[in-house]
Scaffold this motif. Structure first.
Motif, PDB file in Angstrom:
ATOM      1  N   ALA A   1       0.604  -1.031  -0.208  1.00  0.00           N
ATOM      2  CA  ALA A   1       0.004   0.007  -0.147  1.00  0.00           C
ATOM      3  C   ALA A   1       1.099   1.428  -0.025  1.00  0.00           C
ATOM      4  O   ALA A   1       1.978   1.277   0.633  1.00  0.00           O
ATOM      5  N   ASP A   2       0.180   2.687  -0.250  1.00  0.00           N
ATOM      6  CA  ASP A   2       1.198   3.132  -0.756  1.00  0.00           C
ATOM      7  C   ASP A   2       0.746   4.168   1.481  1.00  0.00           C
ATOM      8  O   ASP A   2       0.331   4.214   1.994  1.00  0.00           O
ATOM      9  N   PRO A   3       2.637   3.883   1.621  1.00  0.00           N
ATOM     10  CA  PRO A   3       2.832   4.469   2.992  1.00  0.00           C
ATOM     11  C   PRO A   3       1.679   5.935   3.547  1.00  0.00           C
ATOM     12  O   PRO A   3       1.832   5.822   4.740  1.00  0.00           O
ATOM     13  N   ARG A   4       2.091   6.775   2.897  1.00  0.00           N
ATOM     14  CA  ARG A   4       1.128   7.784   2.968  1.00  0.00           C
ATOM     15  C   ARG A   4       0.052   7.800   3.520  1.00  0.00           C
ATOM     16  O   ARG A   4      -0.943   9.154   3.770  1.00  0.00           O
ATOM     17  N   LEU A   5      -0.564   6.518   2.669  1.00  0.00           N
ATOM     18  CA  LEU A   5      -1.640   6.821   2.826  1.00  0.00           C
ATOM     19  C   LEU A   5      -2.466   5.445   3.887  1.00  0.00           C
ATOM     20  O   LEU A   5      -4.195   4.930   4.510  1.00  0.00           O
ATOM     21  N   GLU A   6      -1.639   3.740   4.122  1.00  0.00           N
ATOM     22  CA  GLU A   6      -2.215   3.605   5.248  1.00  0.00           C
ATOM     23  C   GLU A   6      -1.127   2.923   6.165  1.00  0.00           C
ATOM     24  O   GLU A   6       0.023   3.039   6.289  1.00  0.00           O
ATOM     25  N   PRO A   7      -1.612   3.060   7.370  1.00  0.00           N
ATOM     26  CA  PRO A   7      -0.735   2.842   8.427  1.00  0.00           C
ATOM     27  C   PRO A   7       0.597   1.925   8.351  1.00  0.00           C
ATOM     28  O   PRO A   7       1.646   2.150   8.599  1.00  0.00           O
ATOM     29  N   ASP A   8       0.389   0.199   7.692  1.00  0.00           N
ATOM     30  CA  ASP A   8       0.906  -0.226   8.682  1.00  0.00           C
ATOM     31  C   ASP A   8       1.396  -0.859   7.221  1.00  0.00           C
ATOM     32  O   ASP A   8       1.178  -1.611   6.120  1.00  0.00           O
ATOM     33  N   THR A   9       2.800  -0.894   6.444  1.00  0.00           N
ATOM     34  CA  THR A   9       2.956  -1.339   4.756  1.00  0.00           C
ATOM     35  C   THR A   9       3.846  -2.359   4.751  1.00  0.00           C
ATOM     36  O   THR A   9       4.491  -2.154   6.444  1.00  0.00           O
ATOM     37  N   ILE A  10       3.565  -3.309   4.271  1.00  0.00           N
ATOM     38  CA  ILE A  10       4.440  -4.195   4.294  1.00  0.00           C
ATOM     39  C   ILE A  10       5.007  -3.955   2.947  1.00  0.00           C
ATOM     40  O   ILE A  10       4.751  -4.510   2.311  1.00  0.00           O
ATOM     41  N   LEU A  11       5.960  -4.722   3.003  1.00  0.00           N
ATOM     42  CA  LEU A  11       7.421  -5.347   1.509  1.00  0.00           C
ATOM     43  C   LEU A  11       7.177  -6.440   1.232  1.00  0.00           C
ATOM     44  O   LEU A  11       7.059  -7.607   1.796  1.00  0.00           O
ATOM     45  N   ILE A  12       6.864  -5.959   0.108  1.00  0.00           N
ATOM     46  CA  ILE A  12       6.345  -7.589  -1.054  1.00  0.00           C
ATOM     47  C   ILE A  12       7.293  -8.204  -1.825  1.00  0.00           C
ATOM     48  O   ILE A  12       8.116  -7.413  -2.444  1.00  0.00           O
TER      49      ILE A  12
END
Ligand code: ASP
Ligand code: MG
Length: 403
Positions: free
Chosen positions: A213-224
């Motif tokens: 997800a866009d880190p500016r829009l979702e709090p918990d992003t995960i690296l794929i």
């Protein structure tokens, strides 16, 4: 790259990767492309003085970087003196002649700097090598001609080890510069990788890799860490715009792996997109497309024949170069969600000749892959949903932007 440290970091990356048989594709420095766009706008508005001030700022910015790198402006690198603006040309043609200079300047600085550091380097002028048509600002690449020229240049005897080339720009047969669409440098790298049967292509970004997800829009992003090409295509449309959507196809066609790595941490793993990956992404993925417009067509005479209307609608969409992100039909209407580009107003006029047309702009499209009922509920909460399409695993929501 936005400063001298960036250029030094690039040198480090080049050395880490062996400094051999390598093509370095570079975009403009910092916010140069936006600044050059501003110059074009000001000239178009007959504000010559302001345009000149802005132009001088851009040159000064590059001069400062050169000096910080120990290069002598005017001696090591000859800078463009005048703004290449011609009032007899169209706005878009002027745009391409001016905006392309960002990449010309950045690559000159980098090539000369690397050379001075003792590396074996050659600077390539892509407007002469990457042949395009004259669709200004969105030029279409002639792959056959370009591949032949670029292969010949690469296979030349005594070619230096490292070639520094501009992303994002090309040129017409009669020698005018063109641009390939904003953020097009990744696309250039993919084309070059394809032409030269590269072992791999790596895109260096200011994010750790491809996130869910866009880190500016979702709090918990995960690296794929690993993705299939097909998943990467969809993710390239994410709000973060990590990779240009046109980047994947040329690489997939030749099964060339694409790495996306953090520029600031070159030894990190980042993400890898390759033919060796056969599993879908395992975490839910949030893909935002901003600046959407939802256009709804209704028959003028109540005799709405879906099949006939569809071909008419798609013909207009195609001719006006709209990018469709979602389609929905009912017995009496067809709605399409498209990127709200500068081509939309004319397309609307054309559609109005055949249909009753209404539209909503200032929308976003959120696609959630690997969704669950809970995730979907959370995504809908507090938002005005104009339209939604959901299957068991994928949800697509057209959302009204907050003020
Ligand atoms: N410099 C161009 C832009 O800012 C191309 C790129 O960054 O990929 O759009
Ligand atoms: Mg850029």
């Amino acid at each position: 790259m936005k400063n001298a440290d960036g250029v030094r970091n690039l040198e480090k990356i080049v050395r880490l990767a062996g400094a051999q048989d390598m093509m370095v594709v570079v975009s403009a420095m910092g916010k140069t492309t936006n600044a050059l766009e501003r110059v074009v706008e000001l000239l178009d508005a007959n504000k010559e003085e302001q345009a000149l001030t802005q132009w001088v700022d851009i040159i000064d910015f590059h001069v400062a970087i050169m000096k910080a790198l120990g290069l002598q402006p005017g001696v090591d690198i000859r800078l463009q003196g005048e703004i290449p603006y011609d009032p007899n040309r169209s706005l878009d043609e002027n745009y391409d002649q001016i905006v392309s200079l960002g990449e010309i300047m950045s690559t000159q600085i980098i090539a000369v700097y690397l050379l001075k550091q003792g590396l074996s380097v050659e600077w390539w002028n892509m407007p002469k090598l990457l042949r395009t048509d004259d669709t200004w600002r969105e030029a279409i690449v002639n792959n056959a001609t370009s591949a032949a020229t670029i292969r010949a240049g690469w296979e030349r005897k005594n070619r230096p080890q490292i070639v520094v080339a501009q992303g994002f720009i090309g040129g017409t047969a009669d020698g005018r510069r063109t641009t390939l669409g904003r953020e097009g440098s990744d696309y250039t790298a993919a084309l070059l990788g394809n032409y030269l049967d590269a072992e791999s292509v790596t895109i260096w970004k200011d994010v750790p890799g491809i996130l869910n997800a866009d880190p500016r829009l979702e709090p918990d992003t995960i690296l794929i860490p690993e993705l299939r090409y097909s998943d990467a295509v969809e993710l390239s449309y994410s709000g973060a715009q990590i990779i240009h959507p046109k980047t994947i196809r040329p690489l997939e066609n030749k099964r060339i792996p694409l790495y996306v790595k953090p520029f600031g941490d070159p030894e990190a793993d980042g993400s890898c997109i390759s033919a060796a990956v056969d599993h879908p992404v395992e975490v839910p993925v949030y893909i935002w497309r901003k600046n959407q417009i939802l256009i709804t067509m209704r028959a003028k005479d109540f005799a709405f024949v879906l099949e006939e209307s569809l071909s008419e609608i798609f013909d207009i969409i195609h001719r006006h170069r709209l990018r469709v992100s979602l389609i929905q039909s009912s017995a009496v209407t067809i709605s399409v969600c498209v990127d709200n580009t500068r081509f939309v107003p004319e397309a609307l006029e054309a559609l109005k000749e055949h249909f009753l047309v209404s539209y909503n702009d200032r929308l976003s499209l959120l696609t959630i892959r690997g969704t669950t009922p809970e995730i979907l509920e959370r995504a809908r909460a507090g938002r005005t949903i104009m339209l939604s399409q959901t299957t068991r695993r994928t949800a697509r929501l057209v959302i009204k932007n907050d003020e």
